[in-house]
Design a protein around this motif. Structure first.
Motif, PDB file in Angstrom:
ATOM      1  N   GLY A   1       8.849  53.498  69.031  1.00 25.84           N
ATOM      2  CA  GLY A   1      10.293  53.620  68.877  1.00 25.84           C
ATOM      3  C   GLY A   1      10.630  53.224  67.370  1.00 25.84           C
ATOM      4  N   LEU A   2       9.947  53.882  66.361  1.00 19.50           N
ATOM      5  CA  LEU A   2      10.291  53.458  65.010  1.00 19.50           C
ATOM      6  C   LEU A   2      10.330  55.076  64.617  1.00 19.50           C
ATOM      7  CD1 LEU A   2       7.806  50.799  64.226  1.00 19.50           C
ATOM      8  CD2 LEU A   2      10.237  50.794  64.338  1.00 19.50           C
ATOM      9  N   HIS A   3      11.155  55.177  63.353  1.00 16.02           N
ATOM     10  CA  HIS A   3      11.116  56.219  62.631  1.00 16.02           C
ATOM     11  C   HIS A   3      10.047  56.357  61.683  1.00 16.02           C
ATOM     12  CE1 HIS A   3      12.997  59.358  59.998  1.00 16.02           C
ATOM     13  NE2 HIS A   3      13.885  59.416  61.043  1.00 16.02           N
ATOM     14  N   VAL A   4       9.768  57.951  61.509  1.00 16.40           N
ATOM     15  CA  VAL A   4       8.756  58.159  60.548  1.00 16.40           C
ATOM     16  C   VAL A   4       8.835  57.685  59.364  1.00 16.40           C
ATOM     17  CG1 VAL A   4       7.496  60.052  59.701  1.00 16.40           C
ATOM     18  CG2 VAL A   4       8.108  60.153  62.172  1.00 16.40           C
ATOM     19  N   SER A   5       9.875  57.514  58.648  1.00 13.42           N
ATOM     20  CA  SER A   5      10.270  57.138  57.538  1.00 13.42           C
ATOM     21  C   SER A   5       9.766  55.612  57.347  1.00 13.42           C
ATOM     22  CB  SER A   5      11.450  57.415  56.894  1.00 13.42           C
ATOM     23  OG  SER A   5      12.470  56.732  57.575  1.00 13.42           O
TER      24      SER A   5
END
Length: 112
Positions: A33-37
């Motif tokens: 549930g984390l953004h790639v960046s």
């Protein structure tokens, strides 16, 4: 006394174990549930993951948390010597890591 791993070493470890599981940043991001960046920032050492995120990363990569948070000397005290040597070799020598990846991807010959 155990020392915490420096940021760039932490990023290398996070990258190493992600690639060892053959996961992309996108896959890990979806799983956590984390953004790639955000994940990329951890790997490049420009962002610092919380202890909770480190635990989740270790769970995703199916490794003990110690593999991510201890420096090389402490890691050698915590895990079996042959495992530590292999992990450290891959982290220090990207050329060997690439060779192993090529061997793993090489088509297997049927032996009868």
């Amino acid at each position: 006394m155990l020392r915490r791993v420096e940021e760039n070493a932490l990023g290398r470890a996070v990258t190493f174990f992600r690639q060892r599981k053959r996961l992309t940043l996108r896959h890990v991001g979806e799983m956590m549930g984390l953004h790639v960046s955000t994940l990329s920032g951890y790997e490049r050492g420009v962002r610092r993951p919380s202890p909770e995120i480190l635990k989740k990363l270790a769970d995703v990569y199916e490794i003990p948390l110690a593999y991510l948070v201890l420096d090389e000397r402490d890691l050698q005290q915590v895990i079996p010597e042959e495992v530590a040597e292999a992990v450290l070799l891959f982290m220090r020598r990207p050329d060997i890591k690439r060779l192993v990846e090529e061997v793993k991807n090489f088509p297997q010959l049927a032996v009868e």
